[in-house]
Design a protein around this motif. Structure first.
Motif, PDB file in Angstrom:
ATOM      1  N   LEU A  57      -4.672  12.968  -1.297  1.00  0.00           N
ATOM      2  CA  LEU A  57      -4.856  11.617  -0.758  1.00  0.00           C
ATOM      3  C   LEU A  57      -6.310  11.161  -0.787  1.00  0.00           C
ATOM      4  CD1 LEU A  57      -2.254  11.628   2.112  1.00  0.00           C
ATOM      5  CD2 LEU A  57      -2.145  10.487  -0.081  1.00  0.00           C
TER       6      LEU A  57
ATOM      7  N   TRP B  66       4.861   3.742   0.567  1.00  0.00           N
ATOM      8  CA  TRP B  66       4.427   2.798  -0.460  1.00  0.00           C
ATOM      9  C   TRP B  66       4.192   1.410   0.119  1.00  0.00           C
ATOM     10  CZ3 TRP B  66       2.216   1.781  -4.786  1.00  0.00           C
ATOM     11  CH2 TRP B  66       2.427   0.556  -5.403  1.00  0.00           C
TER      12      TRP B  66
ATOM     13  N   ARG C 242      -3.656   8.017   5.940  1.00  0.00           N
ATOM     14  CA  ARG C 242      -2.733   8.143   4.814  1.00  0.00           C
ATOM     15  C   ARG C 242      -1.862   9.376   4.957  1.00  0.00           C
ATOM     16  NH1 ARG C 242      -6.673   6.903  -0.229  1.00  0.00           N
ATOM     17  NH2 ARG C 242      -6.327   4.676  -0.338  1.00  0.00           N
TER      18      ARG C 242
ATOM     19  N   SER D 267      -3.714   6.949  -6.053  1.00  0.00           N
ATOM     20  CA  SER D 267      -2.350   7.428  -5.862  1.00  0.00           C
ATOM     21  C   SER D 267      -1.737   8.031  -7.127  1.00  0.00           C
ATOM     22  CB  SER D 267      -1.482   6.282  -5.357  1.00  0.00           C
ATOM     23  OG  SER D 267      -0.681   6.726  -4.303  1.00  0.00           O
TER      24      SER D 267
ATOM     25  N   LEU E 142       1.079   4.496  -1.075  1.00  0.00           N
ATOM     26  CA  LEU E 142       1.099   5.859  -1.620  1.00  0.00           C
ATOM     27  C   LEU E 142       2.267   6.009  -2.586  1.00  0.00           C
ATOM     28  CD1 LEU E 142       0.500   7.827   1.680  1.00  0.00           C
ATOM     29  CD2 LEU E 142      -1.183   6.975   0.054  1.00  0.00           C
TER      30      LEU E 142
END
Lengths: 320, 290
Positions: free
Chosen positions: A94, A31, A201, A98, A36
């Motif tokens: 992804l 995060w 990601r 999110s 994320l």
């Protein structure tokens, strides 16, 4: 209470703070660095706990596993296993905002909980897996032995936490960390610079999941057992979120500070409500959950950057 | 297994569950469409509605059906209040923060229910209800009423969105918020209206789940995954898609027990969700992708 009881309690508190700090650092990679949203922390935590438990526990007739491997192999396996579970989820979700990842991770955590509860050949179902090895557990018995054992485990947790902190901090300062922030703050610009956003990601998601798995393994070996009941799906996820947001998302020291502050307050409030007569104690338990939900709202409203904000000055130096 | 058994054990429960999911999924899809974020407190809003109805049944001594409108009103007010208190100030910041706030609201709503009603399963009426038999098909009165009421509420919402001024304003805001604001749509009113509708429908979903099974403090949270799966399956932002998605998810869950252990029923919603995201993220009826 004698000093030795207090010392044992405090060392136990410190161990749990250390474990949560490892998990909060994992969430910070997901995060704080990358933006994320993982709403299934408890799931990755449980995968690590069970994975390590199956590999390191003594053989059992009722379930597979019981390989009796050394504890450190269990911890490494916990990280690998959690990252492997993260991979397909990240691969699918992804590409989108999110929000989708949040829902999918809730689903993963739910399925992991179902598996833990019902597959007795794998996880021992409701009975769980007991008698896990704990490094330096000693023979137990006397209060002094319990304290010594706690202090030894605390030393291990601190060593793990420092190692994780150094590694994550190195990641954050590396070009990789800068690229993650670029993707988080301006996805379109990062894409225009030719960055492979989905891949980056996915890396962050898997690294974070691995740390959550490691936290789960530490937790299981500290308690020396793991059952489906010992991981409350919502609380385990949520308390890590409030730790990171309160501590300061994007700041690794903030994540550790948040773990310490939130867990200390949480334990102190538990200590207080346990003094209440029984008929109020149960209600007070849920009231504490309400308060922690409210605390998140207050932090989001009045101090969204957390106690230790992400270091902006350093970012400016990077940009020059 | 005969066809009749299949209908009795899988299709009828699937339709009932599907109608309940549809009511929930419409709320999810409206928030997704108009407010543009995943509202994680939706399931617990349903729990709250179900337990408010239980409170009314207990204290006013009325039947559950009389308690339903009260529960819908209370949940609508709670949804509007949560938006004002916890979501509104985040609107200028990245939307994902609102998702975090909604996770906090979920926890708060559930703990309020647990403080008020405890954690033991409860029900609106005591005793078993024997099903009636029509041409070999066994249904309970409450199951028929659940499906009919769900379809009635969806039809009413559809008419509201299609023909009324405020309904059109809601659709306009879902399609293009900036253009809607420029055209003089009062977004504050539309926002409050959306939350009111969302809260009321969530309460209805919770009520019907409680009526057909039992009331548990985790019921809504566990409904969250199928509701989102239904919304995404139907196409985000599409009300008729949410209805279709809800029915499909309900039917699939109830037929999955033929080849899956029953405790993994809720995993089928997750599989549907991931499959849709992987293959066709816009959903069956071409909705939005955030």
């Amino acid at each position: 209470m004698e000093w030795i009881g207090v010392a044992t309690y405090v060392s136990q508190l410190a161990i749990v703070v250390g474990i949560y700090a490892v998990v909060a650092l994992g969430l910070n990679v997901q995060w704080g660095f990358t933006g994320l949203f993982n709403a299934g922390i408890a799931g990755f935590f449980a995968v690590g706990a069970y994975g390590s438990a199956i590999l390191t526990s003594a053989a059992s007739a009722t379930r597979i596993g019981g390989f009796g491997l050394p504890v450190w192999t269990g911890w490494i396996a916990a990280m690998v296993l959690a990252a492997v579970i993260a991979w397909p989820i990240g691969k699918i979700c992804l590409r989108f905002r999110s929000d989708y990842l949040a829902i999918a991770t809730i689903g993963v955590a739910e399925i992991i909980r179902l598996v833990a509860r019902s597959e007795s050949w794998l996880t021992g179902a409701a009975a769980g897996i007991a008698n896990l090895p704990r490094p330096f557990a000693g023979r137990g018995g006397s209060p002094q032995a319990a304290l010594n054992s706690n202090l030894a485990f605390l030393a291990i947790v601190i060593a793990v936490l420092v190692a994780v902190y150094v590694a994550i901090e190195a990641l954050r300062r590396a070009p990789w960390g800068r690229m993650m922030r670029a993707i988080r703050d301006n996805e379109i610009a990062a894409r225009a610079m030719g960055k492979n956003i989905e891949r980056r990601r996915l890396e962050a998601f898997m690294v974070g999941a691995a740390l959550m798995g490691l936290g789960g393994a530490l937790f299981a070996h500290f308690n020396r057992f793991i059952t489906p009941e010992s991981i409350d799906p919502m609380m385990a996820t949520f308390i890590v979120w409030i730790m990171l947001i309160l501590g300061g998302s994007g700041n690794n020291r903030g994540a550790i500070l948040g773990a310490a502050v939130v867990w200390t307050i949480w334990s102190a409030s538990e200590f207080l409500t346990n003094q209440l007569p029984l008929e109020y104690a149960i209600q007070a338990k849920y009231l504490r959950v309400f308060v922690i939900g409210l605390a998140l709202q207050l932090v989001l409203r009045f101090r969204p950057e957390g106690l230790l904000p992400e270091q902006a000055a350093e970012l400016r130096r990077d940009a020059r | 297994m005969t066809l009749l058994d299949f209908v009795n054990f899988h299709v009828v429960p699937g339709l009932v569950l599907g109608s309940i999911y549809a009511l929930g999924a419409i709320g999810v899809t409206l928030v997704f469409g108009v407010m543009r974020f995943a509202h994680l407190a939706h399931g617990d809003l349903a729990t709250l509605g179900a337990f408010v109805a239980l409170g009314v049944v207990r204290f006013a001594g009325v039947g559950p059906w009389q308690a339903l409108p009260v529960a819908m009103l209370v949940a609508a007010a709670v949804a509007i209040g949560a938006d004002r208190l916890f979501y509104e100030h985040l609107r200028k910041r990245p939307l994902i923060l609102t998702v975090i706030a909604s996770l906090g609201v979920a926890l708060m709503l559930r703990s309020l229910v647990q403080v008020g009603f405890g954690v033991d399963p409860q029900s609106y009426v005591r005793g078993l209800v024997r099903p009636d038999v029509f041409f070999g098909i066994r249904v309970r009165e409450r199951e028929v009423l659940t499906v009919l009421t769900a379809f009635g509420l969806v039809a009413a919402l559809g008419a509201f969105l299609a023909y009324t001024r405020w309904g059109k304003a809601m659709r306009a805001m879902s399609d293009n918020p900036d253009l809607a604001r420029l055209s003089g749509v009062d977004t504050r009113v539309v926002t409050a209206l959306t939350w009111g509708v969302v809260g009321a429908l969530a309460a209805a979903a919770g009520f019907f789940l409680g009526l057909n099974t039992e009331l548990r403090s985790m019921m809504g949270w566990q409904m969250l995954l199928p509701m989102f799966a239904a919304a995404i399956l139907g196409g985000v932002g599409r009300v008729e898609g949410a209805l279709l998605g809800g029915l499909v998810v309900g039917l699939v869950e109830e037929t999955s027990v033929i080849f899956l252990p029953a405790q993994y029923k809720s995993a089928t919603a997750f599989v549907i969700l991931l499959a849709m995201l992987a293959v066709r993220p816009t959903g069956l009826l071409r909705g939005k992708v955030l």
